[in-house]
Every structure is written in C-alpha cells, then in structure tokens.
Scaffold this active site. Structure first.
Site, PDB file in Angstrom:
ATOM      1  N   ASP A   1      -7.758  -0.819  -4.498  1.00 38.48           N
ATOM      2  CA  ASP A   1      -6.688  -1.454  -5.264  1.00 38.48           C
ATOM      3  C   ASP A   1      -6.843  -2.956  -5.418  1.00 38.48           C
ATOM      4  OD1 ASP A   1      -4.460  -1.996  -6.706  1.00 38.48           O
ATOM      5  OD2 ASP A   1      -3.072  -0.934  -5.415  1.00 38.48           O
TER       6      ASP A   1
ATOM      7  N   ASP B   1      -3.550  -8.369  -1.798  1.00 32.78           N
ATOM      8  CA  ASP B   1      -2.546  -7.349  -1.452  1.00 32.78           C
ATOM      9  C   ASP B   1      -3.117  -6.416  -0.383  1.00 32.78           C
ATOM     10  OD1 ASP B   1      -0.085  -6.090  -1.533  1.00 32.78           O
ATOM     11  OD2 ASP B   1      -0.648  -4.734  -3.157  1.00 32.78           O
TER      12      ASP B   1
ATOM     13  N   LYS C   1      -3.177  -4.367   2.841  1.00 35.48           N
ATOM     14  CA  LYS C   1      -2.207  -3.683   3.693  1.00 35.48           C
ATOM     15  C   LYS C   1      -2.794  -2.310   4.021  1.00 35.48           C
ATOM     16  CE  LYS C   1       0.263  -2.271  -0.488  1.00 35.48           C
ATOM     17  NZ  LYS C   1       1.530  -2.313  -1.240  1.00 35.48           N
TER      18      LYS C   1
ATOM     19  N   ASN D   1      -3.617   0.272   1.323  1.00 35.16           N
ATOM     20  CA  ASN D   1      -4.744   0.023   0.428  1.00 35.16           C
ATOM     21  C   ASN D   1      -6.085   0.146   1.144  1.00 35.16           C
ATOM     22  OD1 ASN D   1      -3.289  -0.381  -1.904  1.00 35.16           O
ATOM     23  ND2 ASN D   1      -3.073  -2.582  -1.605  1.00 35.16           N
TER      24      ASN D   1
ATOM     25  N   THR E   1       2.611  -7.700  -0.774  1.00 37.38           N
ATOM     26  CA  THR E   1       3.706  -6.987  -0.125  1.00 37.38           C
ATOM     27  C   THR E   1       4.318  -7.907   0.931  1.00 37.38           C
ATOM     28  OG1 THR E   1       2.551  -4.914  -0.518  1.00 37.38           O
ATOM     29  CG2 THR E   1       4.274  -4.894   1.176  1.00 37.38           C
TER      30      THR E   1
END
Length: 456
Positions: A160, A142, A144, A147, A182
């Site tokens: 995260d 994840d 992005k 994070n 995401t």
C-alpha cells in the site's frame, strides 16, 4: 482470492489481457483490488483496478502516477512487487504480487504479542524494506501492521504505497508538507503540519509497529483525537515491564518526539538489539523504466498498453468455489482461519457458512440490514449495503457475496467497502444478531453450545 475458471457450474469469467479476474479482495473510493490468474503461466496475482473517470474528476492523475512510479521503482524481497501496468479506455490495471499469509496484524492479534526474537525478525525485514525505499527516494507515510503482509513462508512484505511520496515532492525547505497516515502511527512533526522529513517520519511509524509487536497494544491510544495528538507530541508512553532493557532503549530512541535527535535508520541497523541474528537482504537491483507509467493515460488505439476487458454474462446462481480456491481465502494454508468461529471477531471483512438456500440467505441479510439504516442493492448473489447516515469517514458501505463451497453449503463473505473500520465492526455485530438462525455450526460446536444444528 481465487479465479473461477476451474469452478464447476461454469462461473462467469472476465479477462483483461492475459489475466482472468476472480473475487474482489478489497475496495476503496478510487480503486478495487481483485484476485487474478495469469492464464499463460498459471501464476496468481492481485490486480488494482482504477476508474479513469473518477481519477480525472477528482484530479488524482498526479497521485496515481506517483503510486505507480513508486511501485515500479521498488524491487526488494520485503516489498510487494508490481509486475506491470495496463490500461483500457476507461480503466487502469496495476498487476501486483499476490501474498497469502495474511496481515502481520493478524499474527499479533492471535498471539496477543510476539516474543522479542520473533518481533525482531519482522522488525529487521521492515527496516530493510523502508531503508531501501528511502534510498530510492520513496517515503511510505502510512506504515502500520495492516499494511505489512506475510507470504506463505512468513516473509514480511510492505504494501500500500497509496500515500507514499517521491523525493520530487520535497519542497525547497527539504521537507514534505502533506499530513496523512493513521493517527496512532503518525509522527509528531506530521501532526504539527510544519513540514517533516519523510525518512524520520517513517522511522517513527516503525517504532510504533515494533512497540505493538512486543507489547500487544499501542503506545499512544486515546478515544479523543486531540488527547491522542497531545500524547504523541510529548511521546508519553511506558514500555511494558517484560521487555529487555535493550529493546526499551531502542524504542525510546525511535519514539523521540524531536526529529532532529531521533535515531536514524543507519544507527538502528548498528543497534545492539537490532543486530542480533541480522542478515542483510540479498536481491537484484535492475534498471527500471517508467515510460509505461505515463502511457497508461494515453487513449490512443496505438498505445502498447491498451487492453480490452472481455466479460461473459454472469449466471443467476452463486459462484462455486473449489477446494484450492477455498484454501486461497485463508491466511497461508491455515484452514482454521477460513471462518471466524465467533461472529463478533471481525476487522475489515469476515465470513460465515450456512446450509440455508442462497435465496434465503440473501433475504435474511436484507431483513437484518434494513432496521440498521442501510439501503440494500442486489446484483444476483452479491449485495451492496449503503449506510444512510454519514460516519467518521463518510457513509459506511458493506459488500456481501455468497459462494457455494459444497452441495447445500455456502460461504458468505462480508467486508467493508467504504467508511470506518470500527463502525463496520459495530455494524457487523448488530447484523450478526439477525443472522444467527442461518449460520451453520459443526456438530462439535453445537454440542459445546448446547444448541441444535440449524436446518433450513
């Protein structure tokens, strides 16, 4: 992001082991993250608090163990560090490094886009972190800008790992099979749901992040999810004209929809554009034991990790925030980012100041939230606003807390506690219309706006 122990007015204190808990930094379905201070060393940390009952009810034990294991395995200067794990009979406490530089996303949003040299610096740190994680059998899944955090020195920290996967989860075909992440940053093979290589999928996300850093916008963006997936599957994007040819070539090699021909991290590190000014990280690689990870679920009184949460009764007045605590709510030590000047510019949380009495602020928020279809629950000077209608990610939930920062001056924090961020943005814009009479502005702002100072 601050503890209350030093605050005037004798604010409430909650102790867990050697840590004193402060304000809530964020919350989700299964966890809440709080600022905390180690009372023995004075060090500031973040503590992720999980409710054991919820974890058991939703059969999340293996996932939580995985997240904790992931964090314990990682010791890298560009990854948020986990210091220790504790447990009480009802909760699990994960003690993490606390960084104050904000999200990398904020830096991009503030500047529109980064110059290639600055973007390269962050991208190098990101690749260093991801490459190390992969070497330890850990895939983030994840990645992005939200994070990616920055410390006070501007060093990138990947955070995260809630959606990470350890190598043990790879099936016999050598691939992962959990669709997550995401949408705008997810690799095509993840969307196709036929199994994927975690390392190659992470690199794709890194490529999207690099594009966002240098372009200031996403390579794949559509309001319709199916249209978005179609673009991602075919890698339909165009590099902005201001990029150097070497940057364009690298981005196109990373955002290759075919994972078999996509560039590898080892090849990225040898790339001409990437190598400019590159300094490999230096750090220790200690042996890490995972024994305590499994002990946190042990309810035995003999468990070495069992702690007790001691709480004093909260006074019926807003908590006072001293100067240091106020500064710690900003990104780094930039006081300009303490309060948004335009109330509409929000993401997952925002703040405003008011000279009105705390009770009046509470009443005004209740009054403004009710017509928007929100149920309001009060707990002294905290409010929980729960949306009556289900949105894209369930019911929107908003947490509000009031802090006294000076005599007759209050800071009001409003943050998303659950639901969709875009829906929170829309809600806050509507809410702020009903709050305009209580928002305090400086004399300079008032002069520019041609409006009289609000006095309650």
């Amino acid at each position: 992001m601050a503890s209350r122990s030093s605050s005037a007015g004798g604010g409430a204190k909650t102790r867990v082991g050697r840590y004193e808990l402060g304000r809530t930094l964020g919350e989700g379905t299964f966890a809440k993250v709080k600022f905390a201070r180690n009372v023995e060393t004075g060090e500031n940390v973040a503590i992720k608090i999980l409710d054991k009952e919820k974890v058991l009810k939703h059969k999340m034990i293996s996932q939580i163990k995985r997240e904790i294991s992931t964090m314990k395995l990682i010791r890298h200067p560009n990854v948020i560090r986990m210091y220790e794990v504790m447990a009480s009979k009802t909760k699990i406490y994960i003690v993490l490094e606390f960084v104050t530089g904000g999200e990398l996303f904020d830096k991009v949003a503030g500047k529109g886009r980064l110059k290639e040299d600055e973007a390269r610096k962050y991208f190098q740190q990101l690749i260093n972190a991801v490459d190390y994680c992969h070497s330890r059998g850990v895939f983030h899944r994840d990645l992005k800008p939200e994070n990616l955090l920055l410390d006070v020195n501007g060093i990138l920290k990947v955070s995260d790992f809630g959606l990470s996967a350890l190598s043990q989860q790879v099936r016999e075909d050598g691939l992962l099979h959990t669709t997550c992440g995401t949408p705008n940053y997810v690799a095509p093979e993840v969307i196709n749901n036929k199994g994927y290589d975690g390392a190659k999928a992470d690199l794709w996300s890194c490529g999207v992040i690099l594009y966002v850093l240098v372009a200031g916008y996403l390579p794949f963006e559509e309001n319709n999810l199916m249209a978005l997936y179609k673009k991602i599957s075919k890698a339909e994007f165009t590099c902005p004209p201001w990029l150097s040819s070497s940057a364009k070539k690298l981005i196109k090699r990373i955002l290759d929809p075919n994972p078999k021909t996509r560039i590898t991290i080892a090849e990225v590190i040898e790339n001409e554009w990437f190598k400019k000014g590159y300094k490999p990280p230096t750090f220790e690689q200690p042996d890490v034991s995972l024994d305590d990870v499994y002990n946190v679920f042990n309810d035995s009184v003999d468990s070495p990790n069992l702690v007790v949460e001691r709480r004093e009764e909260r006074p019926a007045t807003p908590l006072t925030m001293n100067a240091f605590e106020l500064i710690s709510t900003s990104q780094g030590l930039n006081l300009g980012s303490l309060f948004e000047k335009q109330m509409g510019l929000v993401k997952r949380e925002t703040r405003f100041t008011s000279k009105c009495p705390a009770n009046q602020i509470i009443s005004k928020i209740e009054e403004a939230a009710a017509p928007l279809g929100f149920d309001v629950k009060k707990n002294n000077y905290k409010l929980k606003l729960q949306g009556e209608k289900s949105g894209r990610k369930g019911h929107l939930s908003v947490a509000t807390e009031i802090f006294e920062v000076a005599p007759s001056l209050y800071m009001v924090e409003v943050r998303k506690a659950g639901g969709d961020t875009l829906e929170f943005n829309s809600f806050y814009k509507s809410l702020s219309t009903g709050l305009k009479d209580i928002v305090w502005k400086s004399s300079d702002e008032e002069a520019n706006n041609g409006v009289g100072i609000v006095s309650c």
